[in-house]
Write a protein that holds these residues in place. Sequence first.
Motif, short mmCIF file in Angstrom:
data_model
loop_
_atom_site.label_atom_id
_atom_site.label_comp_id
_atom_site.label_asym_id
_atom_site.label_seq_id
_atom_site.Cartn_x
_atom_site.Cartn_y
_atom_site.Cartn_z
N THR A 2 2.96 -1.51 4.70
CA THR A 2 3.40 -2.80 4.17
C THR A 2 2.07 -3.26 3.23
O THR A 2 1.33 -3.42 3.56
CB THR A 2 3.28 -3.90 5.39
N PRO A 3 2.68 -3.26 1.79
CA PRO A 3 1.72 -3.81 1.01
C PRO A 3 1.62 -5.43 1.22
O PRO A 3 2.47 -6.07 1.46
CB PRO A 3 2.61 -3.38 -0.33
N MET A 4 0.15 -5.58 0.85
CA MET A 4 -0.17 -7.23 1.09
C MET A 4 -0.62 -7.87 -0.27
O MET A 4 -0.48 -9.11 -0.52
CB MET A 4 -0.91 -7.38 2.08
N ARG A 5 -1.23 -7.14 -0.98
CA ARG A 5 -2.08 -7.76 -2.29
C ARG A 5 -2.59 -6.62 -2.90
O ARG A 5 -3.18 -5.50 -2.67
CB ARG A 5 -3.19 -8.66 -1.68
N PHE A 6 -2.40 -6.77 -4.14
CA PHE A 6 -2.85 -5.65 -5.28
C PHE A 6 -3.35 -6.26 -6.36
O PHE A 6 -3.47 -7.60 -6.79
CB PHE A 6 -1.63 -4.69 -5.73
N GLU B 101 4.38 -11.84 -1.57
CA GLU B 101 5.01 -12.95 -0.49
C GLU B 101 5.91 -12.31 0.20
O GLU B 101 6.29 -12.85 1.46
CB GLU B 101 5.41 -14.34 -1.67
N LYS B 102 6.72 -11.45 -0.43
CA LYS B 102 7.81 -10.68 0.23
C LYS B 102 8.08 -9.75 -0.18
O LYS B 102 7.95 -9.23 -1.22
CB LYS B 102 9.08 -11.65 0.20
N VAL B 103 8.33 -8.62 0.81
CA VAL B 103 8.85 -7.30 0.69
C VAL B 103 10.22 -7.21 0.64
O VAL B 103 10.91 -7.34 1.82
CB VAL B 103 8.06 -6.18 1.45
N VAL B 104 10.93 -7.17 -0.44
CA VAL B 104 12.49 -7.23 -0.60
C VAL B 104 13.03 -5.94 -0.11
O VAL B 104 13.97 -6.12 0.74
CB VAL B 104 13.05 -7.67 -2.08
N SER B 105 12.84 -4.76 -0.45
CA SER B 105 13.14 -3.37 -0.04
C SER B 105 11.98 -2.56 -0.05
O SER B 105 11.00 -2.59 -0.99
CB SER B 105 14.29 -3.13 -0.95
N THR B 106 12.15 -1.46 0.51
CA THR B 106 11.35 -0.26 0.92
C THR B 106 12.20 0.77 0.99
O THR B 106 13.16 1.00 1.69
CB THR B 106 10.39 -0.61 1.84
N ASP B 107 11.60 1.99 0.49
CA ASP B 107 12.11 3.21 0.95
C ASP B 107 10.85 4.45 1.18
O ASP B 107 10.01 4.74 0.51
CB ASP B 107 12.85 3.95 -0.33
N GLN B 108 10.68 4.71 2.41
CA GLN B 108 9.38 5.25 3.05
C GLN B 108 9.94 6.56 3.68
O GLN B 108 9.51 6.99 4.56
CB GLN B 108 8.84 4.58 3.78
N GLU B 109 10.63 7.21 2.98
CA GLU B 109 11.31 8.58 3.41
C GLU B 109 10.16 9.61 3.46
O GLU B 109 9.32 9.81 2.56
CB GLU B 109 12.34 9.31 2.50
N ARG B 110 10.03 10.28 4.70
CA ARG B 110 8.77 11.03 5.01
C ARG B 110 9.18 12.29 4.32
O ARG B 110 7.97 13.08 3.94
CB ARG B 110 8.64 11.38 6.44
N SER B 111 10.31 12.74 3.98
CA SER B 111 10.49 13.99 3.02
C SER B 111 10.20 13.85 1.59
O SER B 111 10.30 14.87 0.86
CB SER B 111 11.96 14.31 3.45
N SER B 112 10.18 12.58 1.23
CA SER B 112 9.92 12.57 -0.24
C SER B 112 8.39 12.29 -0.63
O SER B 112 7.62 12.59 0.30
CB SER B 112 10.50 11.06 -0.66
N LEU B 113 8.04 12.26 -1.97
CA LEU B 113 6.61 12.23 -2.33
C LEU B 113 6.11 11.18 -2.26
O LEU B 113 4.86 11.17 -2.42
CB LEU B 113 6.68 12.70 -3.89
N PHE C 103 8.73 0.37 -3.17
CA PHE C 103 8.63 -1.04 -2.74
C PHE C 103 9.00 -2.13 -3.82
O PHE C 103 8.59 -1.73 -4.82
CB PHE C 103 7.29 -1.51 -2.25
N VAL C 104 9.75 -3.03 -3.50
CA VAL C 104 10.32 -3.99 -4.20
C VAL C 104 9.75 -5.54 -3.41
O VAL C 104 10.16 -5.52 -2.39
CB VAL C 104 11.88 -4.07 -4.67
N CYS C 105 8.78 -6.05 -4.37
CA CYS C 105 8.18 -6.93 -3.65
C CYS C 105 8.16 -8.35 -4.80
O CYS C 105 8.20 -8.22 -5.93
CB CYS C 105 6.75 -7.11 -3.50
N LEU D 283 6.69 -1.22 -7.10
CA LEU D 283 5.41 -0.43 -6.62
C LEU D 283 5.71 0.84 -6.07
O LEU D 283 6.89 0.97 -5.39
CB LEU D 283 4.42 -1.33 -5.65
N ARG D 284 4.87 1.79 -6.02
CA ARG D 284 5.21 3.12 -5.75
C ARG D 284 3.72 3.66 -5.05
O ARG D 284 2.73 3.69 -5.63
CB ARG D 284 5.60 4.07 -6.65
N TYR D 285 4.00 4.29 -3.92
CA TYR D 285 2.66 4.92 -3.32
C TYR D 285 3.02 6.50 -3.24
O TYR D 285 4.09 6.62 -2.81
CB TYR D 285 2.53 4.32 -1.93
#
Length: 90
Positions: free
Chosen positions: A24-28, A43-55, A59-61, A74-76
């Motif tokens: 969960t991203p909080m501040r950057f 303020e809000k995480v609108v959507s996230t895609d955290q598939e373990r099989s991807s690279l 996150f859309v915040c 944002l991308r991790y």
Amino acid sequence: MESILCIDIPVQMISCTDTNGKITPMRFRFRDRNGEMITIHIEKVVSTDQERSSLGANFVCTASLYGTQRTFHLRYNYYAHEWRMSGIRE
């Protein structure tokens, strides 16, 4: 405001990872084109895609930037352990 609308720039992130590995991203923060350090409190995480099989995780915040509500993409990268901002929208 044009100076901060860079695409694909590295960011310094503060995030929380739960015991199941969910991020969960909080501040950057990042440097704009003028070298100024900009800090964003998510303020809000609108959507996230955290598939373990991807690279990485995507996150859309939403957050306020200079008094205007913005949407940040944002991308991790799991392998590089690196956060990047890929876009800002109004």
